[in-house]
Design an enzyme around this catalytic site. Structure first.
Site, PDB file in Angstrom:
ATOM      1  CG  HIS A   1      -3.239  -0.570 -10.476  1.00  0.00           C
ATOM      2  ND1 HIS A   1      -4.264   0.169  -9.992  1.00  0.00           N
ATOM      3  CD2 HIS A   1      -2.636  -0.805  -8.656  1.00  0.00           C
ATOM      4  CE1 HIS A   1      -3.942   1.460  -8.661  1.00  0.00           C
ATOM      5  NE2 HIS A   1      -2.598  -0.158  -8.261  1.00  0.00           N
TER       6      HIS A   1
ATOM      7  CD  GLU B   1      -7.266   3.049  -3.133  1.00  0.00           C
ATOM      8  OE1 GLU B   1      -5.238   3.787  -2.622  1.00  0.00           O
ATOM      9  OE2 GLU B   1      -6.982   1.515  -3.018  1.00  0.00           O
TER      10      GLU B   1
ATOM     11  CG  HIS C   1       1.448  -1.036  -5.263  1.00  0.00           C
ATOM     12  ND1 HIS C   1       1.806   0.611  -5.790  1.00  0.00           N
ATOM     13  CD2 HIS C   1      -0.040  -1.321  -6.054  1.00  0.00           C
ATOM     14  CE1 HIS C   1       0.751   0.935  -6.376  1.00  0.00           C
ATOM     15  NE2 HIS C   1      -0.108   0.259  -6.094  1.00  0.00           N
TER      16      HIS C   1
ATOM     17  CG  ASP D   1      -3.641  -2.027  -5.378  1.00  0.00           C
ATOM     18  OD1 ASP D   1      -2.440  -1.744  -5.486  1.00  0.00           O
ATOM     19  OD2 ASP D   1      -4.746  -1.425  -4.741  1.00  0.00           O
ATOM     20  CG  ASP D   2      -0.697  -3.700  -2.916  1.00  0.00           C
ATOM     21  OD1 ASP D   2       0.397  -3.499  -2.608  1.00  0.00           O
ATOM     22  OD2 ASP D   2      -1.587  -2.548  -3.144  1.00  0.00           O
TER      23      ASP D   2
ATOM     24  CG  HIS E   1      -2.373   5.289  -6.992  1.00  0.00           C
ATOM     25  ND1 HIS E   1      -1.602   4.917  -7.847  1.00  0.00           N
ATOM     26  CD2 HIS E   1      -2.734   3.741  -6.442  1.00  0.00           C
ATOM     27  CE1 HIS E   1      -1.346   3.455  -7.607  1.00  0.00           C
ATOM     28  NE2 HIS E   1      -2.110   2.944  -6.987  1.00  0.00           N
TER      29      HIS E   1
HETATM   30  N1  HPA Z   1      -2.944   3.447  -3.524  1.00  0.00           N
HETATM   31  C1  HPA Z   1      -2.164   4.023  -2.826  1.00  0.00           C
HETATM   32  N2  HPA Z   1      -0.674   3.379  -2.697  1.00  0.00           N
HETATM   33  C2  HPA Z   1      -1.105   2.037  -3.257  1.00  0.00           C
HETATM   34  C3  HPA Z   1      -1.787   1.261  -2.842  1.00  0.00           C
HETATM   35  C4  HPA Z   1      -2.920   2.022  -3.364  1.00  0.00           C
HETATM   36  O1  HPA Z   1      -4.018   0.861  -3.478  1.00  0.00           O
HETATM   37  N3  HPA Z   1      -1.133   0.112  -3.394  1.00  0.00           N
HETATM   38  C5  HPA Z   1       0.757   0.273  -2.957  1.00  0.00           C
HETATM   39  N4  HPA Z   1       0.949   1.836  -2.648  1.00  0.00           N
HETATM   40 ZN    ZN Z   2      -2.416   0.234  -6.554  1.00  0.00          ZN
END
Ligand code: HPA
Ligand code: ZN
Length: 333
Positions: free
Chosen positions: A16, A199, A18, A277-278, A196
Site C-alpha cells: 500500500h 479508513e 501511492h 501509504d504516502d 481503500h
Molecule cells: N486514502 C485515500 N486516498 C489516498 C490515500 C489514502 O490514504 N493516499 C493517497 N490517496
Molecule cells: Zn492509501
C-alpha cells in the site's frame, strides 16, 4: 537481536504505497523548476510546514497540488526510482505500487507517458536493486463512474504492466458501491481487485468492497473492528488489510500511535500488513512505520516476523516466491 535490528533484517513486501505520495519536497522542487511549473511554496521548508493535516481531505488537496509538477516520462521515472532507493534501504524486496492516472490525464498528460516512466523504473529496480514490483491502477472515487470506465479503457493496451485496480481518494460520500459496475468489468478483464475502505469510512464500506467489488485485499480497513460480524468474516477468509500506521496518525484516524489497533487485529487472527501509504507526506517509509508501532505498542519478535510474513502472504507474488520469503523469515533468529 534488538527489535530495530530485526526490523532492518526482515525482508518485507509493501502493498500500500501511492507513487504520487512518495514525492519528496526536494524532488518536487527540482522537477517543478525544470518543467517551469509553479508550485505554491517558496522553499522545501515551506512545503514541509504545509504538511499539517487534520483529515484525509486536507491531505489530498496538498497531494494533488504537488502532483502538478509531473509532466514527462522522465518525471515519472525519477519519482519511482527515488522510491525504489528507499525500498532498498528498508529491505523492501517486493512492492505493489498504486498510481492515480486521473490525477495526471486531467492535466493533459498521456496515460502512456505515466505508465512508461513508472515501468522503466520498475525494470531498472529489478535489474539493479533486485526489487520486484507490480502496479495497481487506482480510480479516484470523488470522480464519476463514467470517468472510471474511461480510465479502465485507457489501461487496457497496457494491461500486461498492471496487475490490479484499486479505489482511492475521498472516502466519505463515495462508497465502493458507486463503482461496482466498473470493478465488475475490470475483474472480467482479468485484473485483481483492491479498494481503500474503512479508513475514514464506516465498516459498511468494507462490506461493500467485499460483496460488491469482490476485493482480494482491503486497503486500510482499520474501522472494521467496529463490526464484530465483519471481523469474523475477515478472519474466516483471511482477507488481508494493508494497514498504514503513520498515515492513520497524520490524518487523525487515531489520536496517538498508542491507540492504534494493529496489534489487536494481529492477535485476533487478521492478516494485517504494515505499509507507508504516502511516505513523503506522513513522516516515514516502511521501517519508520514498523519502528513507530513497535515502540508504541510494544511489539515483540514474533509480532514483527508475523507482520513480515503476512506481507508476502497477502502479496500478488507467485506461491513459490511467497514461500521462499516466508521460509527465509522463519529462519531469522
Ligand atoms: N486514502 C485515500 N486516498 C489516498 C490515500 C489514502 O490514504 N493516499 C493517497 N490517496
Ligand atoms: Zn492509501
Amino acid at each position: 537481536m534488538s527489535q530495530s535490528n530485526l526490523i532492518r533484517a526482515l525482508p518485507k513486501a509493501e502493498l500500500h504505497v501511492h507513487i504520487e505520495g512518495t514525492f519528496e519536497p526536494e524532488l518536487m522542487f527540482e522537477i517543478a523548476q525544470r518543467n517551469k511549473v509553479n508550485i505554491p511554496y517558496k522553499s522545501v521548508e515551506e512545503v514541509k510546514a504545509a504538511y499539517d493535516f487534520y483529515n484525509l481531505q486536507s491531505f489530498l488537496d496538498i497531494y494533488y497540488a504537488g502532483a502538478n509538477a509531473l509532466l514527462f516520462e522522465q518525471d515519472f521515472y525519477d519519482l519511482t526510482w527515488a522510491y525504489f532507493k528507499k525500498c532498498k534501504e528498508d529491505h523492501v524486496v517486493h512492492t505493489e505500487i498504486f498510481f492515480d492516472p486521473q490525477t495526471h490525464t486531467a492535466r493533459g498528460v498521456h496515460f502512456e507517458t505515466i505508465i512508461q516512466g513508472i515501468v522503466r523504473a520498475c525494470d531498472d529496480a529489478q535489474a539493479q536493486l533486485e526489487i520486484s514490483s507490480e502496479l495497481i491502477m487506482c480510480f479516484l472515487r470523488h470522480l464519476s463512474e463514467e470517468e472510471a470506465f474511461k480510465t479502465l479503457e485507457q489501461a487496457l493496451p497496457f494491461q500486461s504492466h498492471i496487475i490490479g485496480v484499486g479505489l482511492d481518494s475521498s472516502e466519505l460520500g463515495h462508497p465502493p458501491s458507486k463503482f461496482a459496475r466498473v470493478f465488475a468489468q475490470a475483474r472480467e478483464a482479468g485484473f485483481l481487485i483492491v479498494a481503500h475502505a474503512g479508513e475514514e469510512g464506516p465498516a459498511e464500506y468494507v462490506w461493500e468492497a467485499l460483496d460488491q467489488l469482490h476485493v482480494n485485499r482491503i486497503d486500510h480497513g482499520v474501522r472494521s473492528e467496529e463490526d464484530p460480524e465483519l471481523m469474523a468474516r475477515l478472519i474466516r477468509d483471511r482477507m488481508p488489510l494493508t494497514v498504514c500506521p503513520l498515515s492513520n496518525l497524520k490524518l487523525r484516524v487515531i489520536d496517538e500511535m498508542e491507540s492504534h489497533n494493529i496489534k489487536r487485529l494481529l492477535e485476533k487472527g487478521l492478516c494485517v500488513t504494515v505499509n507507508s501509504d504516502d511516505p513523503a507526506y506522513f513522516g516515514g517509509y516502511m521501517n519508520d512505520n514498523f519502528e513507530a508501532i513497535t515502540q508504541a505498542l510494544d511489539l515483540n519478535e514474533t509480532d514483527l516476523k508475523q507482520l513480515a510474513i503476512n506481507s508476502f502472504e497477502a502479496s500478488f507474488l507467485p506461491l513459490a516466491t511467497k514461500q521462499h520469503w516466508i521460509e527465509h523469515i522463519q529462519r531469522i533468529s
